[in-house]
Design a protein around this motif. Structure first.
Motif: not given
Length: 131
Positions: A33-39, A105-111
């Protein structure tokens, strides 16, 4: 070129959504999950996914459509599962549900940094005999 970079970013973002569905949800690799979602969003997503998986242990999402523009990916799904655990205060009915869902889904820096969803809870509850 800027257009090429944007196209590559859009493709990467779509691949992240595919990975979320195929690996994290359908194959239940929650550790990814931490490889697809931002921290910022990973712990909330983990809590929501685990809770839903406990209620619907055979939960699967079928990707029907994927559309992207800029830093947003929109996905349309069929969600399937059998109600075998507590969900929204209701005990298990052991009934199966299949509903349509749409997620932005909104993305920042690829996540994934933010999620906004339309889920057909009314149909889900009706299929489970909770209405």
């Amino acid at each position: 070129r800027e257009a090429d970079r944007m196209s590559e970013r859009i493709e990467r973002n779509q691949e992240v959504v595919r990975r979320l569905v195929e690996r994290v949800i359908n194959q239940w690799h929650i550790e990814e999950l931490d490889q697809v979602f931002s921290p910022r969003g990973v712990e909330g997503a983990r809590k929501d996914f685990i809770s839903f998986r406990e209620a619907f242990p055979d939960w699967q999402m079928e990707l029907k459509e994927l559309v992207a523009e800029g830093d947003t990916v929109v996905a349309r799904f069929k969600c399937h599962g059998t109600h075998r655990g507590r969900w929204r205060g209701d005990g298990p009915t052991n009934k199966r549900m299949t509903v349509d869902e749409v997620f932005f889904f909104r993305f920042e820096d690829g996540l994934i940094s933010d999620v906004w969803a339309l889920e057909d809870t009314w149909t889900r509850k009706r299929q489970l005999g909770l209405l």
